[in-house]
Design a protein around this motif. Sequence first.
Motif, PDB file in Angstrom:
ATOM      1  N   SER B  33       0.854  -1.196   0.000  1.00 29.60           N
ATOM      2  CA  SER B  33       0.000   0.000   0.000  1.00 29.60           C
ATOM      3  C   SER B  33       0.883   1.235   0.000  1.00 29.60           C
ATOM      4  CB  SER B  33      -0.917   0.015   1.226  1.00 29.60           C
ATOM      5  OG  SER B  33      -1.783  -1.093   1.223  1.00 29.60           O
ATOM      6  N   TRP B  34       0.390   2.292  -0.619  1.00 31.40           N
ATOM      7  CA  TRP B  34       1.101   3.568  -0.673  1.00 31.40           C
ATOM      8  C   TRP B  34       0.288   4.637   0.058  1.00 31.40           C
ATOM      9  CZ3 TRP B  34       5.946   4.390  -2.517  1.00 31.40           C
ATOM     10  CH2 TRP B  34       6.511   3.408  -3.340  1.00 31.40           C
ATOM     11  N   TYR B  35       1.013   5.489   0.780  1.00 26.35           N
ATOM     12  CA  TYR B  35       0.386   6.586   1.523  1.00 26.35           C
ATOM     13  C   TYR B  35       1.169   7.875   1.268  1.00 26.35           C
ATOM     14  CZ  TYR B  35      -2.136   3.048   4.212  1.00 26.35           C
ATOM     15  OH  TYR B  35      -2.950   2.004   4.598  1.00 26.35           O
ATOM     16  N   TYR B  49      -2.038  -2.638  -3.684  1.00 27.36           N
ATOM     17  CA  TYR B  49      -1.875  -3.681  -4.677  1.00 27.36           C
ATOM     18  C   TYR B  49      -1.709  -5.021  -3.982  1.00 27.36           C
ATOM     19  CZ  TYR B  49      -1.721  -0.831  -8.825  1.00 27.36           C
ATOM     20  OH  TYR B  49      -2.072  -0.007  -9.853  1.00 27.36           O
ATOM     21  N   TYR B  50      -2.346  -6.024  -4.558  1.00 31.66           N
ATOM     22  CA  TYR B  50      -2.210  -7.387  -4.059  1.00 31.66           C
ATOM     23  C   TYR B  50      -2.110  -8.310  -5.251  1.00 31.66           C
ATOM     24  CZ  TYR B  50      -3.340 -11.904  -2.066  1.00 31.66           C
ATOM     25  OH  TYR B  50      -3.309 -13.231  -1.719  1.00 31.66           O
ATOM     26  N   GLU B  51      -1.085  -9.121  -5.264  1.00 30.76           N
ATOM     27  CA  GLU B  51      -0.865 -10.064  -6.363  1.00 30.76           C
ATOM     28  C   GLU B  51      -0.938  -9.344  -7.725  1.00 30.76           C
ATOM     29  OE1 GLU B  51       0.213 -13.030  -6.424  1.00 30.76           O
ATOM     30  OE2 GLU B  51      -0.547 -14.253  -4.787  1.00 30.76           O
ATOM     31  N   LYS B  52      -0.310  -8.169  -7.772  1.00 33.24           N
ATOM     32  CA  LYS B  52      -0.156  -7.379  -8.995  1.00 33.24           C
ATOM     33  C   LYS B  52      -1.445  -6.712  -9.480  1.00 33.24           C
ATOM     34  CE  LYS B  52       1.656 -11.080 -10.459  1.00 33.24           C
ATOM     35  NZ  LYS B  52       2.087 -12.172 -11.370  1.00 33.24           N
ATOM     36  N   GLU B  53      -2.509  -6.843  -8.693  1.00 35.21           N
ATOM     37  CA  GLU B  53      -3.764  -6.208  -9.068  1.00 35.21           C
ATOM     38  C   GLU B  53      -4.070  -5.063  -8.099  1.00 35.21           C
ATOM     39  OE1 GLU B  53      -4.338  -8.514 -12.339  1.00 35.21           O
ATOM     40  OE2 GLU B  53      -5.776  -7.002 -11.667  1.00 35.21           O
ATOM     41  N   GLU B  54      -4.648  -3.996  -8.620  1.00 36.93           N
ATOM     42  CA  GLU B  54      -5.061  -2.894  -7.757  1.00 36.93           C
ATOM     43  C   GLU B  54      -6.254  -3.332  -6.928  1.00 36.93           C
ATOM     44  OE1 GLU B  54      -5.405   1.177  -9.460  1.00 36.93           O
ATOM     45  OE2 GLU B  54      -7.358   1.214  -8.464  1.00 36.93           O
ATOM     46  N   ARG B  55      -6.118  -3.190  -5.630  1.00 37.75           N
ATOM     47  CA  ARG B  55      -7.180  -3.650  -4.727  1.00 37.75           C
ATOM     48  C   ARG B  55      -7.945  -2.472  -4.120  1.00 37.75           C
ATOM     49  NH1 ARG B  55      -7.926  -5.292   0.669  1.00 37.75           N
ATOM     50  NH2 ARG B  55      -9.388  -7.021   0.841  1.00 37.75           N
ATOM     51  N   GLY B  56      -7.362  -1.306  -4.197  1.00 39.18           N
ATOM     52  CA  GLY B  56      -8.034  -0.136  -3.641  1.00 39.18           C
ATOM     53  C   GLY B  56      -7.323   1.121  -4.081  1.00 39.18           C
ATOM     54  N   ARG B  57      -8.087   2.203  -4.155  1.00 33.74           N
ATOM     55  CA  ARG B  57      -7.526   3.474  -4.575  1.00 33.74           C
ATOM     56  C   ARG B  57      -8.154   4.568  -3.728  1.00 33.74           C
ATOM     57  NH1 ARG B  57      -5.776   5.454 -10.103  1.00 33.74           N
ATOM     58  NH2 ARG B  57      -5.484   7.685  -9.786  1.00 33.74           N
ATOM     59  N   GLY B  58      -7.320   5.476  -3.264  1.00 32.19           N
ATOM     60  CA  GLY B  58      -7.806   6.608  -2.484  1.00 32.19           C
ATOM     61  C   GLY B  58      -8.211   7.746  -3.401  1.00 32.19           C
ATOM     62  N   ASN B  59      -8.541   8.868  -2.792  1.00 32.28           N
ATOM     63  CA  ASN B  59      -9.031  10.025  -3.523  1.00 32.28           C
ATOM     64  C   ASN B  59      -7.868  10.874  -4.033  1.00 32.28           C
ATOM     65  OD1 ASN B  59     -10.807  11.881  -4.583  1.00 32.28           O
ATOM     66  ND2 ASN B  59     -11.053  12.988  -2.657  1.00 32.28           N
ATOM     67  N   PHE B  60      -7.183  10.359  -5.034  1.00 31.87           N
ATOM     68  CA  PHE B  60      -6.052  11.065  -5.640  1.00 31.87           C
ATOM     69  C   PHE B  60      -6.298  11.182  -7.138  1.00 31.87           C
ATOM     70  CE2 PHE B  60      -2.689  11.763  -2.547  1.00 31.87           C
ATOM     71  CZ  PHE B  60      -3.214  11.101  -1.446  1.00 31.87           C
ATOM     72  N   PHE B  64      -1.515  10.232 -10.388  1.00 37.84           N
ATOM     73  CA  PHE B  64      -0.906   9.200  -9.531  1.00 37.84           C
ATOM     74  C   PHE B  64      -1.248   7.828 -10.108  1.00 37.84           C
ATOM     75  CE2 PHE B  64       0.509  11.436  -5.657  1.00 37.84           C
ATOM     76  CZ  PHE B  64       0.001  12.697  -5.915  1.00 37.84           C
ATOM     77  N   SER B  65      -0.231   7.001 -10.253  1.00 38.95           N
ATOM     78  CA  SER B  65      -0.445   5.634 -10.715  1.00 38.95           C
ATOM     79  C   SER B  65       0.572   4.738 -10.029  1.00 38.95           C
ATOM     80  CB  SER B  65      -0.321   5.525 -12.238  1.00 38.95           C
ATOM     81  OG  SER B  65       1.001   5.846 -12.648  1.00 38.95           O
ATOM     82  N   ALA B  66       0.301   3.463 -10.058  1.00 39.84           N
ATOM     83  CA  ALA B  66       1.218   2.522  -9.420  1.00 39.84           C
ATOM     84  C   ALA B  66       1.134   1.190 -10.136  1.00 39.84           C
ATOM     85  CB  ALA B  66       0.875   2.363  -7.931  1.00 39.84           C
ATOM     86  N   ARG B  67       2.094   0.340  -9.826  1.00 39.49           N
ATOM     87  CA  ARG B  67       2.036  -1.018 -10.320  1.00 39.49           C
ATOM     88  C   ARG B  67       2.835  -1.909  -9.384  1.00 39.49           C
ATOM     89  NH1 ARG B  67       5.923  -1.213 -15.714  1.00 39.49           N
ATOM     90  NH2 ARG B  67       7.574   0.190 -14.959  1.00 39.49           N
ATOM     91  N   GLN B  68       2.559  -3.191  -9.469  1.00 42.41           N
ATOM     92  CA  GLN B  68       3.277  -4.174  -8.661  1.00 42.41           C
ATOM     93  C   GLN B  68       3.861  -5.218  -9.591  1.00 42.41           C
ATOM     94  OE1 GLN B  68       0.966  -6.562  -5.829  1.00 42.41           O
ATOM     95  NE2 GLN B  68       2.663  -6.494  -4.379  1.00 42.41           N
ATOM     96  N   PHE B  69       5.054  -5.617  -9.307  1.00 40.49           N
ATOM     97  CA  PHE B  69       5.794  -6.526 -10.163  1.00 40.49           C
ATOM     98  C   PHE B  69       5.672  -7.969  -9.666  1.00 40.49           C
ATOM     99  CE2 PHE B  69       7.534  -3.229 -12.700  1.00 40.49           C
ATOM    100  CZ  PHE B  69       7.688  -2.155 -11.853  1.00 40.49           C
ATOM    101  N   PRO B  70       6.084  -8.952 -10.513  1.00 41.95           N
ATOM    102  CA  PRO B  70       5.976 -10.360 -10.092  1.00 41.95           C
ATOM    103  C   PRO B  70       6.701 -10.668  -8.790  1.00 41.95           C
ATOM    104  CG  PRO B  70       6.327 -10.243 -12.454  1.00 41.95           C
ATOM    105  CD  PRO B  70       6.452  -8.828 -11.936  1.00 41.95           C
ATOM    106  N   ASN B  71       7.743  -9.921  -8.450  1.00 43.33           N
ATOM    107  CA  ASN B  71       8.435 -10.164  -7.168  1.00 43.33           C
ATOM    108  C   ASN B  71       7.786  -9.385  -6.018  1.00 43.33           C
ATOM    109  OD1 ASN B  71       9.190  -7.552  -7.679  1.00 43.33           O
ATOM    110  ND2 ASN B  71      11.395  -7.895  -7.475  1.00 43.33           N
ATOM    111  N   TYR B  72       6.627  -8.781  -6.284  1.00 42.16           N
ATOM    112  CA  TYR B  72       5.799  -8.052  -5.309  1.00 42.16           C
ATOM    113  C   TYR B  72       6.332  -6.667  -4.955  1.00 42.16           C
ATOM    114  CZ  TYR B  72       3.821 -12.664  -5.052  1.00 42.16           C
ATOM    115  OH  TYR B  72       3.278 -13.876  -5.395  1.00 42.16           O
ATOM    116  N   SER B  73       7.464  -6.265  -5.521  1.00 41.38           N
ATOM    117  CA  SER B  73       7.886  -4.882  -5.342  1.00 41.38           C
ATOM    118  C   SER B  73       6.919  -3.978  -6.093  1.00 41.38           C
ATOM    119  CB  SER B  73       9.315  -4.678  -5.830  1.00 41.38           C
ATOM    120  OG  SER B  73       9.376  -4.842  -7.233  1.00 41.38           O
ATOM    121  N   SER B  74       6.995  -2.693  -5.788  1.00 39.78           N
ATOM    122  CA  SER B  74       6.001  -1.788  -6.360  1.00 39.78           C
ATOM    123  C   SER B  74       6.640  -0.453  -6.712  1.00 39.78           C
ATOM    124  CB  SER B  74       4.868  -1.576  -5.358  1.00 39.78           C
ATOM    125  OG  SER B  74       3.905  -0.640  -5.825  1.00 39.78           O
ATOM    126  N   GLU B  75       6.039   0.214  -7.664  1.00 38.68           N
ATOM    127  CA  GLU B  75       6.409   1.578  -8.033  1.00 38.68           C
ATOM    128  C   GLU B  75       5.205   2.483  -7.927  1.00 38.68           C
ATOM    129  OE1 GLU B  75       9.861   0.990 -11.489  1.00 38.68           O
ATOM    130  OE2 GLU B  75       7.837   1.675 -12.036  1.00 38.68           O
TER     131      GLU B  75
END
Lengths: 114, 112
Positions: B33-35, B49-60, B64-75
């Motif tokens: 999660s990003w804050y 993000y969970y298992e590379k899928e967006e699971r929730g998004r705040g009011n931004f 703002f965008s994000a992604r999660q990689f196969p090793n579970y790291s995120s940008e």
Amino acid sequence: AQSVTQLDSQVPVFEEAPVELRCNYSSSVSVYLFWYVQYPNQGLQLLLKYLSGSTLVKSINGFEAEFNKSQTSFHLRKPSVHISDTAEYFCAVSETDSWGKLQFGAGTQVVVTP
Amino acid sequence: DAGVTQSPTHLIKTRGQHVTLRCSPISGHKSVSWYQQVLGQGPQFIFQYYEKEERGRGNFPDRFSARQFPNYSSELNVNALLLGDSALYLCASTVQGSTEAFFGQGTRLTVV
């Protein structure tokens, strides 16, 4: 939607004195409640949490918080503070079916002086 | 075991530029999660993000965008930076279904 209100932005306290940080929340669904602590230039650390069961929860370093459903509060207390307790404290809630998503209050800065 | 690691720790960008922040979760944690924490305020939820899928998004905004990689790291990516984007950006990792989020030290972004 939920909201979290921390009633004090800053609490000055003398070393070895007690401290209470107030937190009230509102939510239309069941929530879990948390207190996090943030030391200068660091991330957040979980201090304690209420999920269910006993309404009084305690941390290993002397803090305790009590869940009061009727007053929708989760106040944090410590009977005797140390200089090292100087930090910012955040109250947070999450919906019980929304793990990983936290709604934080604005924080309370605790300043402990000798 | 290493905790949640974020990079860089600090950076300064100019208005209108783009920024990418990185986060590596605790080993075994598949949710990130990003804050955003603006000075003097509590952290505000941006994404989960969970298992590379967006699971929730705040009011931004969509900047703002994000992604999660196969090793579970995120940008976390922010386009067209505004002065108001100056903040501490925190990443938290969680085990699926767990109530406990573990936070990194954060990335301090200053937009000038």
